[in-house]
Each structure stands twice: as C-alpha cells, then as structure tokens.
Design a protein around this motif. Structure first.
Motif, short mmCIF file in Angstrom:
data_model
loop_
_atom_site.label_atom_id
_atom_site.label_comp_id
_atom_site.label_asym_id
_atom_site.label_seq_id
_atom_site.Cartn_x
_atom_site.Cartn_y
_atom_site.Cartn_z
N UNK B 88 1.38 -0.55 0.11
CA UNK B 88 -0.08 0.32 -0.05
C UNK B 88 0.98 1.29 -0.04
N UNK B 91 -0.94 7.17 0.14
CA UNK B 91 -2.11 7.85 -0.34
C UNK B 91 -3.25 6.57 -0.24
N UNK B 92 -2.68 5.25 0.08
CA UNK B 92 -3.69 3.75 0.03
C UNK B 92 -4.23 3.35 -1.35
N UNK B 93 -3.47 3.86 -2.49
CA UNK B 93 -3.26 3.01 -3.56
C UNK B 93 -2.40 2.10 -3.77
#
Lengths: 233, 207
Positions: B88, B91-93
């Motif tokens: 991950x 930014x979570x992407x």
C-alpha cells in the motif's frame, strides 16, 4: 477489478457483522444467536458473517483501501468502502477496551495471556493482525503480556512486536496462563477450541476469559466458573 | 509447460509449487539472494500447511527450480507470472514499482513469444502499464517480439492455499486475445477436471 471486488465484498461482510455485534452489545442482544438466525437464509448464508475482533492480513486492509483510492482517482467517492475500513479499525480496539473497562486505565502490575498472534489460524502471517493492536494498547497502559501462538511467535519476535519489551512468549497455551490476570483469545487456532478449563483455572490468577473470536458458549462458561467476555454479547 | 514465476512470496511460492506438482517445469525467481539460498536448502519463508512438502518434493524432482537470475528463467519460459508484492502506498493506492520493474526485466530478457501474467493484485489499467513498459524495453533492444498480457488474480486463502490452488472455485483470466486465453486454459485445465470453472473477461473496457 474482480479481485478487488471479491476481497472488498468479503471485508464488507465481516465489518457489517461486527457493526451488528456492536449494536447487539448495546441493546442486550446476543450476536451469536443473530448470526445463527440470519445465516439460515440461503440468500445470506453462514460464510463470512462471524463477528470478531477485526480482520487483518495482507489482503483485505490493503485491497479495500486501494479500491477506494482507485474510485477516488476516477471521480467517485466511495461510501461503503471507507466505512468498511473504519469499522474494522475500531473493531481491533474492542477487546482492548473490554479489558480496560474491567481492569481500569492503570494496568501496571497486570499480566495478560494472549492466545494467538497470527491474523488467522493456520498461518504465521501477522500483517495487520488484531493481536498487534490489542497488545500495544495494553502494554502502553503498563501491562505485561505473555503470548502464545502455534506458528507466529518467530514473526512477532522478528518484526511486529520486536520493539515492545513488555511482551514475552510462552511455549504452550497453558504456560502462557501462569499467574496471568486474564486470558485474551485473539486467533481461533483449533488447539484453543477445546482447552482444559480446569487446568486453565488453576494456572490463571483469576478465571477471566476475553474471547475475541466467540469460540465458546457463554452459559457453559459461566457454569464452569469463568467470567467470560465476547464480541457482541 | 515451462513457466517462470517472479517473486517468491505467498502467491509466487504457492503458484510455483502447485504448477510444478501438476507436471509443469517451474522456475521461481527472486532478487533476494538469501531467500533463494534458503529455499534451496528447503527453508520456506512462510508457514502454509502442505507447502513445504510440495516444494521439497518438486525441488528434488527438478520440476521446481529457484534462482536469482531472472533473465535466463524468463528467456526459457513460455509463460511468465508476475507475483511480486503490491504494497500500500502512502495514499492508499497500490504501489506498482515492483510490478513495473519486473515488466522492464521481462522486456530486457524475453527471446520469443511470451504470455506475461499479472498475478499480483493490481488496479484496473495495470495491464496497459505493464505492456507499455515491456514494449519500451523491447524497443530499446531494437527487437520485435510478440507478447500478450493476461490478468489472473489469485484468490487463495492463507492457511488453505494449497487446497484453494489445486481445486479453485474459479480461475479468472482477463485477456484481449484468444491465443493467450487458450494457453492459459491449457495451463489451468488440469486444476478443473470435474467442472470447467474458467471465467474469461476483458482486461479493460476501452472507452
């Protein structure tokens, strides 16, 4: 997209059931009975509706967030996906909160036995495991932890809990209980499912059992002489 | 079939062992020399019921190989699986740096038609990025070699990974041409003897 959707769906089922558990707890219902009641509906089914102290692992947390991010990148703000993660994040704290409610904010001089470190049984994987959250919460308040897991102790020592000096490790589930103020079950390994409760009572300082995976019957536990806490009851 | 699997994490190791068990010749590749060395000694980096036995059996039978030399493994295989991590990002992407770095290596190494399979969990649109990265590497070598990109997410559950892989609920293949689809179907047919559970779909709908 298919893979992310599959994992997000499964994570959603777990977080949904945990939310129901939290409601049950407050209104005086027993989520175990609710689960039994709804699972019999073939449209719902029994799989992945077991309440617990939160999901972990390498997939669900990462994939739910990645799918949410992709959605945002393409101009859609996901509502359910963000909630699934938020519920799970809070759920990892539920067991720790129950322990604090019972023993108070100051846990100096208290020792807790942890049964299970891996994020689920039959693996040594501890990524995002609820055990990490629970243990760190309790040791921050001064508690000592004696942990046992059939496979994941090496992982804990090497990575996930290596900086936490308040944690020690036992060679067996019973050894972990010696003089502990309570036991907290975090991972439902099979060897934790039929423990010798008499032996447990002898080893524990007090017969107090916090069960993060709802493995036992609450009435039966009372008869045996345990103070028994579980999720959503 | 000769297969290379890049990345010896959960997915790579289980896939590699199971493909070998089913009669393929598999080379598992990792850039981590220590990991490869200990795999050769029979030490697995993860615990998974049944995996160690399967790895040892196939390693001894020489149907499963371990190496840090990606080039040779890729050059001699018909299908190359990308099974590296997609951690991950902040930014979570999903962080695709490992996937794309493998893609570059593939472009630098391949010698003939190759099916490249994304087994890592990657967001929609990654197949295009992988294709582009490989093409750039081929262009840099000034060679023309045909290749196809296929998406094949892995649904195995940790703790039951071997059973899930050997008897999958379904095998999902994203592809944009029949040739690659046929090769993937050949590869997976032995895992679906009782009932074909092969689900093919688009890689990405073009708009």
């Amino acid at each position: 997209m298919t893979k992310y959707t599959a994992n997000a769906m499964l994570a959603t089922k777990i977080s949904f059931m945990n939310e129901i558990a939290n409601i049950c707890e407050r209104v005086g219902a027993d989520v175990n009975q609710v689960r039994n009641g709804i699972g019999s509906d073939s449209r719902i089914g029994y799989s992945f509706i077991y309440p617990g102290c939160g999901y972990g692992g390498s997939c669900f947390p990462k994939d739910v967030q990645a799918l949410a991010k992709t959605a945002k990148d393409f101009g859609y703000t996901p509502k359910i996906l963000d909630a699934v993660e938020a519920v799970n994040y809070a759920q990892k704290n539920v067991m720790g909160t129950k322990v604090i409610d019972y023993f108070g904010e100051d846990l100096k001089g208290k020792t807790f036995a942890i049964w299970g470190l891996a994020f689920k049984p039959e693996t040594d994987d501890m990524r995002e495991a609820s055990s990490i959250t629970i243990i760190n919460t309790l040791t921050k308040l001064g508690a000592k932890i004696v942990a046992y897991d059939p496979k994941a102790i090496k992982e804990a020592q090497k990575h996930y809990l290596k900086d936490n000096a308040s944690v020690s490790y036992a060679h067996s589930k019973y050894e972990a209980l010696k003089n502990a103020d309570a036991v907290i079950l975090v991972t439902e390994w099979q060897e934790f499912r039929s423990p010798d409760f008499d032996e447990m009572k002898k080893l524990l300082k007090n017969p107090i059992f916090f069960d993060g995976r709802n493995q036992f019957n609450k009435e039966r536990m009372k008869e045996i002489g345990f103070e028994y806490f579980q999720i959503g009851v | 079939m000769k297969i290379s699997v890049i990345g010896t994490g959960y997915v790579g190791l289980v896939s590699g062992a199971c493909f070998a068990q089913m009669g393929n010749t598999v080379t598992c590749v990792d850039i981590d020399e220590q990991k490869i060395a200990s795999l050769k000694e029979g030490h697995l980096p993860i615990y998974e019921p049944g995996l160690e036995e399967m790895v040892l059996h196939n390693y001894k039978a020489k149907t499963l190989h371990f190496t840090t030399h990606a080039k040779e493994a890729i050059a001699s295989s018909k299908i190359c699986f990308i099974a590296v991590g997609t951690p991950m990002g902040e930014d979570g992407s999903a962080d695709l740096q490992y996937v794309l770095s493998v893609a570059k290596t593939i472009g630098e190494s391949m010698q003939e038609y190759l099916v490249i399979v994304d087994k890592s969990t990657v967001p929609v649109g990654t197949a295009d990025k992988v294709r582009q990265t490989i093409q750039e590497a081929l262009d840099a070598r000034a060679v023309t070699i045909e290749f196809d990109i296929v998406s094949n997410p892995e649904f195995l559950k940790e703790g039951a990974a071997i059973a899930d892989f050997m008897r999958p609920d379904r095998v999902v293949i994203g592809a944009d041409n029949q040739k690659a689809l046929d090769i993937m179907h050949d590869l997976y047919a032995p895992f679906m003897k009782t009932r074909d559970r092969f689900i093919s779909m688009d890689i990405k709908v073009q708009r």
